[in-house]
Write a protein that holds these residues in place. Structure first.
Motif, PDB file in Angstrom:
ATOM      1  N   HIS A  81     -16.915  -4.694  10.846  1.00  0.00           N
ATOM      2  CA  HIS A  81     -15.900  -5.126  11.989  1.00  0.00           C
ATOM      3  C   HIS A  81     -15.255  -3.246  11.891  1.00  0.00           C
ATOM      4  CE1 HIS A  81     -16.022  -9.501   9.757  1.00  0.00           C
ATOM      5  NE2 HIS A  81     -15.486  -8.607   9.013  1.00  0.00           N
ATOM      6  N   PRO A  82     -16.040  -3.941  13.907  1.00  0.00           N
ATOM      7  CA  PRO A  82     -15.403  -1.932  14.135  1.00  0.00           C
ATOM      8  C   PRO A  82     -13.695  -1.963  14.664  1.00  0.00           C
ATOM      9  CG  PRO A  82     -17.232  -2.057  15.467  1.00  0.00           C
ATOM     10  CD  PRO A  82     -17.284  -3.691  14.099  1.00  0.00           C
ATOM     11  N   GLY A  83     -13.141  -0.782  13.861  1.00  0.00           N
ATOM     12  CA  GLY A  83     -12.316  -0.515  14.376  1.00  0.00           C
ATOM     13  C   GLY A  83     -11.169  -1.157  13.038  1.00  0.00           C
ATOM     14  N   ILE A  84     -11.783  -1.511  11.785  1.00  0.00           N
ATOM     15  CA  ILE A  84     -11.163  -2.229  11.062  1.00  0.00           C
ATOM     16  C   ILE A  84     -11.245  -1.382   9.831  1.00  0.00           C
ATOM     17  CG2 ILE A  84     -10.549  -3.625   8.783  1.00  0.00           C
ATOM     18  CD1 ILE A  84      -9.795  -4.941  11.570  1.00  0.00           C
ATOM     19  N   TYR A  85     -10.143  -0.731   9.008  1.00  0.00           N
ATOM     20  CA  TYR A  85     -10.649   0.161   7.752  1.00  0.00           C
ATOM     21  C   TYR A  85     -10.305   0.118   6.499  1.00  0.00           C
ATOM     22  CZ  TYR A  85     -11.057   4.016  11.222  1.00  0.00           C
ATOM     23  OH  TYR A  85     -11.483   4.050  12.944  1.00  0.00           O
ATOM     24  N   TRP A  86     -11.313   0.085   5.455  1.00  0.00           N
ATOM     25  CA  TRP A  86     -10.789  -0.317   3.715  1.00  0.00           C
ATOM     26  C   TRP A  86      -9.585   0.848   3.394  1.00  0.00           C
ATOM     27  CZ3 TRP A  86     -12.138  -4.834   2.671  1.00  0.00           C
ATOM     28  CH2 TRP A  86     -12.705  -5.870   3.522  1.00  0.00           C
ATOM     29  N   THR A  87      -8.436   0.064   2.852  1.00  0.00           N
ATOM     30  CA  THR A  87      -8.433   1.341   1.820  1.00  0.00           C
ATOM     31  C   THR A  87      -7.214   0.319   0.693  1.00  0.00           C
ATOM     32  OG1 THR A  87      -6.447   3.325   2.083  1.00  0.00           O
ATOM     33  CG2 THR A  87      -5.838   0.958   3.085  1.00  0.00           C
ATOM     34  N   HIS A  88      -6.877   1.065  -0.268  1.00  0.00           N
ATOM     35  CA  HIS A  88      -6.508   0.971  -1.904  1.00  0.00           C
ATOM     36  C   HIS A  88      -5.478   1.858  -2.349  1.00  0.00           C
ATOM     37  CE1 HIS A  88      -8.988   4.556  -3.074  1.00  0.00           C
ATOM     38  NE2 HIS A  88      -9.629   4.446  -1.926  1.00  0.00           N
ATOM     39  N   ASN A  89      -5.070   0.991  -3.011  1.00  0.00           N
ATOM     40  CA  ASN A  89      -3.692   1.860  -3.924  1.00  0.00           C
ATOM     41  C   ASN A  89      -4.858   3.034  -4.791  1.00  0.00           C
ATOM     42  OD1 ASN A  89      -1.044   1.915  -2.778  1.00  0.00           O
ATOM     43  ND2 ASN A  89      -1.527  -0.399  -3.136  1.00  0.00           N
ATOM     44  N   ASP A  90      -4.390   4.129  -5.400  1.00  0.00           N
ATOM     45  CA  ASP A  90      -4.230   4.961  -6.382  1.00  0.00           C
ATOM     46  C   ASP A  90      -4.880   4.393  -7.619  1.00  0.00           C
ATOM     47  OD1 ASP A  90      -5.470   7.218  -8.053  1.00  0.00           O
ATOM     48  OD2 ASP A  90      -4.057   8.706  -6.750  1.00  0.00           O
ATOM     49  N   SER A  91      -3.527   4.149  -7.833  1.00  0.00           N
ATOM     50  CA  SER A  91      -3.946   3.182  -9.767  1.00  0.00           C
ATOM     51  C   SER A  91      -2.843   2.568  -9.846  1.00  0.00           C
ATOM     52  CB  SER A  91      -3.173   4.624 -10.780  1.00  0.00           C
ATOM     53  OG  SER A  91      -1.987   5.074 -10.048  1.00  0.00           O
ATOM     54  N   ASP A  92      -2.684   2.045 -10.829  1.00  0.00           N
ATOM     55  CA  ASP A  92      -1.635   0.737 -11.362  1.00  0.00           C
ATOM     56  C   ASP A  92      -1.336  -0.410 -10.118  1.00  0.00           C
ATOM     57  OD1 ASP A  92      -1.012   2.354 -13.693  1.00  0.00           O
ATOM     58  OD2 ASP A  92       0.261   3.447 -12.509  1.00  0.00           O
ATOM     59  N   ASP A  93      -2.037  -0.747  -9.397  1.00  0.00           N
ATOM     60  CA  ASP A  93      -1.866  -2.242  -8.483  1.00  0.00           C
ATOM     61  C   ASP A  93      -2.772  -3.239  -8.679  1.00  0.00           C
ATOM     62  OD1 ASP A  93      -1.583  -2.950  -5.928  1.00  0.00           O
ATOM     63  OD2 ASP A  93      -3.493  -2.338  -4.951  1.00  0.00           O
ATOM     64  N   GLY A  94      -4.076  -2.219  -9.725  1.00  0.00           N
ATOM     65  CA  GLY A  94      -5.473  -4.684  -9.626  1.00  0.00           C
ATOM     66  C   GLY A  94      -6.222  -3.790  -8.983  1.00  0.00           C
ATOM     67  N   PRO A  95      -7.321  -4.818  -8.804  1.00  0.00           N
ATOM     68  CA  PRO A  95      -8.132  -4.885  -8.282  1.00  0.00           C
ATOM     69  C   PRO A  95      -8.233  -5.590  -7.211  1.00  0.00           C
ATOM     70  CG  PRO A  95      -8.026  -7.171  -9.909  1.00  0.00           C
ATOM     71  CD  PRO A  95      -7.064  -6.154  -9.875  1.00  0.00           C
TER      72      PRO A  95
ATOM     73  N   ILE B  42       1.090  -0.862  -0.401  1.00  0.00           N
ATOM     74  CA  ILE B  42      -0.106  -0.222  -0.067  1.00  0.00           C
ATOM     75  C   ILE B  42       0.866   1.100  -0.432  1.00  0.00           C
ATOM     76  CG2 ILE B  42      -1.764   1.272   0.458  1.00  0.00           C
ATOM     77  CD1 ILE B  42      -2.440  -1.201   2.534  1.00  0.00           C
ATOM     78  N   THR B  43       0.996   2.035  -1.688  1.00  0.00           N
ATOM     79  CA  THR B  43       1.507   2.717  -0.914  1.00  0.00           C
ATOM     80  C   THR B  43       1.015   4.075  -1.833  1.00  0.00           C
ATOM     81  OG1 THR B  43       2.709   2.229  -3.571  1.00  0.00           O
ATOM     82  CG2 THR B  43       4.046   1.390  -1.626  1.00  0.00           C
ATOM     83  N   GLU B  44       0.004   4.085  -2.010  1.00  0.00           N
ATOM     84  CA  GLU B  44      -1.056   4.971  -2.513  1.00  0.00           C
ATOM     85  C   GLU B  44      -2.514   5.336  -1.999  1.00  0.00           C
ATOM     86  OE1 GLU B  44       0.129   7.037  -6.882  1.00  0.00           O
ATOM     87  OE2 GLU B  44      -0.199   4.606  -7.036  1.00  0.00           O
ATOM     88  N   SER B  45      -2.464   4.873  -0.827  1.00  0.00           N
ATOM     89  CA  SER B  45      -3.448   4.988  -0.458  1.00  0.00           C
ATOM     90  C   SER B  45      -4.124   6.248  -0.649  1.00  0.00           C
ATOM     91  CB  SER B  45      -3.689   4.710   1.184  1.00  0.00           C
ATOM     92  OG  SER B  45      -4.838   4.799   1.611  1.00  0.00           O
ATOM     93  N   SER B  46      -5.772   6.186  -1.028  1.00  0.00           N
ATOM     94  CA  SER B  46      -6.397   7.542  -1.889  1.00  0.00           C
ATOM     95  C   SER B  46      -7.942   7.264  -1.363  1.00  0.00           C
ATOM     96  CB  SER B  46      -6.179   6.999  -3.186  1.00  0.00           C
ATOM     97  OG  SER B  46      -7.115   8.274  -4.064  1.00  0.00           O
ATOM     98  N   GLY B  47      -8.311   5.801  -0.246  1.00  0.00           N
ATOM     99  CA  GLY B  47      -9.159   5.903   0.309  1.00  0.00           C
ATOM    100  C   GLY B  47      -9.241   5.755   1.027  1.00  0.00           C
ATOM    101  N   LEU B  48     -10.553   5.530   2.318  1.00  0.00           N
ATOM    102  CA  LEU B  48      -9.859   5.351   3.679  1.00  0.00           C
ATOM    103  C   LEU B  48     -11.907   5.311   3.707  1.00  0.00           C
ATOM    104  CD1 LEU B  48      -7.913   4.765   5.839  1.00  0.00           C
ATOM    105  CD2 LEU B  48      -8.633   6.747   7.059  1.00  0.00           C
TER     106      LEU B  48
END
Length: 332
Positions: free
Chosen positions: A49-63, A37-43
């Motif tokens: 699941h309280p205390g858990i956060y979903w995130t994803h990379n900006d681009s060039d990472d895949g689905p 996770i080098t470009e965490s763009s959303g949160l």
């Protein structure tokens, strides 16, 4: 470069000193430790699941979508999406009341030139472990033409999806999707309100009564009333490398701000007074919790946000350090 690093380090120390210790009931921040996770763009705070956060990379990472433990910063699950095309510029994530996670492939760094963008939806897993899930893909178009956007929010009561465009050509705006997204054809999003920010993310409070929108260096909070945002003023934002994301905690009392970069930090800012969602204020009145904590934003146009003042002081000192160090280097 060394002068910039020194200035940044001094600014960071000054920020810590100015901010002081967190309130006892305010959650700690955390550092995302996953090297993938080098470009965490959303949160987005998990509903299941309280205390858990979903995130994803900006681009060039895949689905891929990552579930991160807010107490340790460790990834506890990586979800791979199947049944969709190749993601193009994933910028935002939100959890809906239907038990689904919504992923916004809505970025358009070319200034708004793509005739459509996509939203992906998948069920939030009941158990957290690496898995592959089938996602639904929705095609999206704006009624007034292409837009560059990084903010996608699902209302926690109605399930309606909203997108905020970045401020360009004079103004940013909040766009409302249809009552229910459809897989057949195009889902048209229509402008419902201006958003005077270069918005990089947004989120609804868990009870749906507040909407926060953030930019690289600031944020505003709104009362959600009759399906429209009513501006309540600015809210504190921490100094970050590149301000990208924001979400409410599970109880709605705190904002969690995220940034891009390796080992990026997620930092809390507590809410108070009118910034607090209605349900949080009701709990406080019943003696179930403190009324507010952390940094307080401005609720009026004539009132300066203390966080803004702190940030301005830090930036001023950092600038002075850069200038001074450059002069010293030139003398050598």
């Amino acid at each position: 470069m060394r002068s910039l690093l020194c200035a940044a380090g001094a600014a960071g120390l000054l920020w810590v000193a100015a901010a002081g210790p967190a309130a006892a009931d305010e959650p700690d921040g955390f550092t995302i430790s996953d090297s993938r996770i080098t470009e965490s763009s959303g949160l987005a705070a998990s509903r299941a699941h309280p205390g858990i956060y979903w995130t994803h990379n900006d681009s060039d990472d895949g689905p891929y979508v990552y579930a991160v433990d807010g107490s340790s910063g460790r990834t506890v699950a990586r979800i791979t999406l199947r049944g969709i095309g190749a993601p193009r510029d994933v910028e935002a994530i939100s959890v809906g009341p239907d038990g689904n996670v919504y992923l916004g492939d809505i970025g358009d760094n070319l200034g708004g030139s793509w005739d459509h963008v996509w939203i992906y939806r998948f069920p939030e897993p009941k158990k957290l472990h690496d898995a592959t899930v089938t996602a639904t893909q929705f095609s999206v178009r704006y009624a007034d033409g292409p837009r560059d956007a990084e903010s996608l929010m699902v209302h926690p009561k109605t399930g309606r999806v909203y997108i905020a465009s970045k401020k360009q050509d004079g103004t940013g705006a909040l766009y409302e999707g249809p009552q229910r997204l459809a897989t057949g054809g195009i889902n048209t999003f229509r402008k419902v309100a201006p958003i005077e920010l270069w918005a990089t993310d947004g989120a609804f409070s868990p009870d749906g009564t507040r909407l926060v929108m953030r930019s690289y260096f600031g944020a505003r909070i709104y009362r959600w009333q009759d399906g429209r945002p009513k501006d309540l003023g600015s809210v504190g934002v921490p100094i970050q490398q590149q301000g990208e994301s924001v979400t409410f905690t599970h109880d709605g009392r705190t904002l969690m701000y995220g940034s891009e970069g390796a080992d990026s930090e997620v930092k809390p800012v507590g809410l108070s007074d009118d910034q607090l969602p209605d349900s949080s204020k009701d709990d406080s009145a019943n003696g179930d919790g403190a009324n507010g904590h952390g940094e307080k934003g401005s609720s009026g146009a004539d009132e300066l946000d203390p966080s803004f003042v702190k940030g301005a002081m830090v930036l001023a000192v950092a600038t002075a350090l850069v200038v001074g160090l450059r002069r010293l280097l030139r003398r050598r």
